[in-house]
Design a protein around this motif. Structure first.
Motif, short mmCIF file in Angstrom:
data_model
loop_
_atom_site.label_atom_id
_atom_site.label_comp_id
_atom_site.label_asym_id
_atom_site.label_seq_id
_atom_site.Cartn_x
_atom_site.Cartn_y
_atom_site.Cartn_z
N ARG A 1 -15.43 36.58 -12.08
CA ARG A 1 -14.68 37.78 -11.72
C ARG A 1 -13.92 37.56 -10.41
NH1 ARG A 1 -18.35 41.13 -13.25
NH2 ARG A 1 -19.54 41.09 -11.34
N ARG A 2 -14.55 36.84 -9.46
CA ARG A 2 -13.91 36.52 -8.19
C ARG A 2 -12.70 35.61 -8.41
NH1 ARG A 2 -18.12 34.51 -5.53
NH2 ARG A 2 -18.75 36.56 -4.83
N GLU A 3 -12.87 34.60 -9.28
CA GLU A 3 -11.75 33.68 -9.59
C GLU A 3 -10.58 34.44 -10.20
OE1 GLU A 3 -13.08 30.63 -12.26
OE2 GLU A 3 -14.61 29.90 -10.87
N LEU A 4 -10.87 35.31 -11.15
CA LEU A 4 -9.81 36.09 -11.79
C LEU A 4 -9.09 36.99 -10.79
CD1 LEU A 4 -11.56 37.04 -15.15
CD2 LEU A 4 -9.65 35.46 -14.82
N ALA A 5 -9.85 37.59 -9.90
CA ALA A 5 -9.23 38.45 -8.89
C ALA A 5 -8.31 37.65 -7.99
CB ALA A 5 -10.31 39.14 -8.06
N GLN A 6 -8.69 36.43 -7.65
CA GLN A 6 -7.83 35.59 -6.82
C GLN A 6 -6.55 35.20 -7.56
OE1 GLN A 6 -8.05 34.71 -3.58
NE2 GLN A 6 -9.83 36.06 -3.45
N GLN A 7 -6.64 35.02 -8.86
CA GLN A 7 -5.46 34.67 -9.65
C GLN A 7 -4.54 35.88 -9.84
OE1 GLN A 7 -6.96 33.10 -13.31
NE2 GLN A 7 -7.75 31.23 -12.37
N ILE A 8 -5.12 37.01 -10.15
CA ILE A 8 -4.35 38.21 -10.46
C ILE A 8 -3.84 38.89 -9.19
CG2 ILE A 8 -4.48 40.51 -11.50
CD1 ILE A 8 -6.61 39.34 -13.40
N ARG A 9 -4.63 38.86 -8.12
CA ARG A 9 -4.30 39.46 -6.82
C ARG A 9 -3.95 40.94 -6.96
NH1 ARG A 9 -3.95 35.10 -3.44
NH2 ARG A 9 -2.82 36.13 -1.79
N PRO A 10 -4.89 41.77 -7.46
CA PRO A 10 -4.59 43.18 -7.70
C PRO A 10 -4.22 43.95 -6.43
CG PRO A 10 -6.94 42.77 -7.91
CD PRO A 10 -6.26 41.44 -7.78
N TRP A 11 -4.66 43.49 -5.27
CA TRP A 11 -4.31 44.18 -4.03
C TRP A 11 -2.82 44.09 -3.74
CZ3 TRP A 11 -7.56 40.03 -4.50
CH2 TRP A 11 -7.08 38.80 -4.06
#
Length: 73
Positions: free
Chosen positions: A32-42
């Protein structure tokens, strides 16, 4: 929360899970952390917020020009 309709604190209390024990596995958390880094929702949230503010600043009483046929026909 979707399945049990409980927040993490209530879920732990109901099922006797210690507050120090995570509710997801290390592997799932890492993914989930890896995906967040790729997607960058912030960053997407900032651009969506800026778009919403721009739309809110537009005067609402000004009508947009029509895109259809000319009214004189």
């Amino acid at each position: 929360m979707r399945i049990h309709n409980l927040n993490p604190r209530s879920y732990r209390a109901k099922y006797g899970i210690p507050s120090t024990q995570p509710l997801s596995s290390r592997k799932a958390t890492a993914r989930r952390r890896e995906l967040a880094q790729q997607i960058r929702p912030w960053e997407q949230a900032i651009s969506k917020r800026a778009t919403a503010q721009t739309k809110a600043k537009r005067p609402k009483n000004v009508s947009k020009p029509s895109r259809g046929r000319a009214a004189s026909q």
